[in-house]
Enzyme design. Structure first.
Site, PDB file in Angstrom:
ATOM      1  N   LYS A  53       0.498  -1.144  -0.337  1.00  0.00           N
ATOM      2  CA  LYS A  53      -0.034  -0.049  -0.148  1.00  0.00           C
ATOM      3  C   LYS A  53       1.050   1.637   0.097  1.00  0.00           C
ATOM      4  CE  LYS A  53      -3.555  -2.454   1.701  1.00  0.00           C
ATOM      5  NZ  LYS A  53      -4.052  -2.953   3.519  1.00  0.00           N
ATOM      6  N   GLN A  97      -5.544  -1.361   9.784  1.00  0.00           N
ATOM      7  CA  GLN A  97      -5.133  -2.960   8.753  1.00  0.00           C
ATOM      8  C   GLN A  97      -5.845  -3.996   9.723  1.00  0.00           C
ATOM      9  OE1 GLN A  97      -3.416  -3.554   5.700  1.00  0.00           O
ATOM     10  NE2 GLN A  97      -3.694  -5.339   5.795  1.00  0.00           N
ATOM     11  N   ASP A 120     -11.827   2.554   3.367  1.00  0.00           N
ATOM     12  CA  ASP A 120     -11.572   1.162   2.991  1.00  0.00           C
ATOM     13  C   ASP A 120     -12.917   0.208   3.370  1.00  0.00           C
ATOM     14  OD1 ASP A 120      -9.465  -0.876   3.129  1.00  0.00           O
ATOM     15  OD2 ASP A 120      -9.539  -1.116   5.109  1.00  0.00           O
TER      16      ASP A 120
END
Ligand SMILES: NC(=O)c1ccc[n+]([C@@H]2O[C@H](COP(=O)([O-])OP(=O)(O)OC[C@H]3O[C@@H](n4cnc5c(N)ncnc54)[C@H](OP(=O)(O)O)[C@@H]3O)[C@@H](O)[C@H]2O)c1
Length: 285
Positions: A53, A97, A120
């Site tokens: 990322k 994450q 996200d």
């Protein structure tokens, strides 16, 4: 004639486009797009994902920061780290994450991220907005699949889409996005009866089950579009949910694994972060 959906090429093209747009935001508005990834613990797979990322951010001109928290971090400390990023003006997107170390409440941390920074797309509010058909950031894998369908000009309106899997990360948001694109949607899961017969009626199949050779050619109608979101290991080899060699003979379009859906996921994170910065400038969201 069957066509292979080349996620790598589409993803690279989209990244090039984004790079130009991100540079233009900086030039025209003095705005640098910023992404913060919060990672807790030392899960090796998560560390690789985070590195990918960061690399994608660097490639496209997004300022990125990683907040590394120890395996022993408490919920309060994690929440405080998220809140700190929420308060920052230079950070447009925040990603926690997953998975978090055992004992931490993922939902609690994710729900501290306001929808405009939830790139996200996993907070309750963003999922709710998606369900209501409102402007939102969809989670990256289903968002990337829609981009692939659009790129290949695959008609969605009125088509029967069958989604295999109902997880909050892939299956459910996928079904909602297909519905938003005017598909007639069926969701199948582990309790579905007559799954094979249902899948056989699909114009578009999206598989997100996580099982090798789950979708076989006898389940696929001639000319169906087959999208494989699965990431599995078979004797050490990376593969999806679809028996690719045999299903490819029947499909009109098919995604390979690797090189299909996977490359789009990180690109959508970049896309959403850029969109978040743009919306801030436009005063929209
Ligand atoms: N390409 C990417 O970037 C990306 C991103 C995320 C995930 N993935 C991959 O996508 C796959 C799914 O991920 P996930 O997080 O959604 O997994 P998950 O949370 O384990 O969900 C799997 C889904 O498949 C269903 N299922 C399991 N066995 C089934 C069966 N025999 N028949 C019908 N349905 C069945 C489950 O049904 P129930 O709900 O009834 O249990 C569940 O809804 C995995 O391979 C994962 O690695 C890929």
């Amino acid at each position: 004639m069957m066509e292979i959906i080349d996620g790598k090429t589409v993803s690279n093209g989209l990244r090039q486009e984004l790079k130009v747009k991100i540079a233009a935001l900086k030039e025209n508005f003095g705005k640098t797009c910023g992404l913060c990834v919060i990672i807790a613990g030392n899960d090796p797979a998560s560390e690789i994902y985070v590195r990918n990322k960061m690399k994608a951010c660097e490639e496209t001109g997004i300022y990125s920061e990683t907040v590394k928290l120890p395996e022993t971090v408490t919920q309060e400390e994690l929440n405080a780290a998220v809140k700190q990023q929420v308060a920052r003006n230079d950070i447009d997107g925040i990603l926690v994450q997953l998975p978090l170390p055992k004992g931490l409440n993922e939902e609690e941390a994710l729900n501290l991220i306001p929808p405009e920074k939830d790139v996200d797309g996993l907070s309750d509010e963003n999922m709710g907005r998606l369900a209501l058909g409102k402007d939102t950031f969809p989670s990256c894998t289903p968002g990337g699949i829609i981009k692939l369908l659009e790129y290949y000009k695959i008609p969605m309106r009125g088509k029967h889409a069958v989604v295999l899997g109902r997880s909050n990360i892939v299956g459910k948001p996928m079904a909602l996005l297909l519905l938003k694109n005017d598909c007639t949607v069926t969701i199948c899961h582990s309790k579905t009866e007559n799954l094979k017969e249902i899948v056989k009626t699909a114009d578009i199949i999206v598989s997100a089950v996580g099982k090798v050779n789950f979708v076989t050619d006898d389940m696929v109608k001639d000319g169906a579009v087959v999208i494989d979101a699965g990431i599995n290991r078979n004797n050490g080899h990376l593969c999806g949910d679809v028996d690719y060699v045999n299903v490819a003979k029947k499909a009109s379009f098919i995604t390979p694994v690797p090189g299909g859906v996977g490359p789009m996921t990180v690109t959508m994170l970049i896309y959403n972060t850029y969109e978040s910065a743009l919306r801030k400038i436009n005063g929209r969201f």
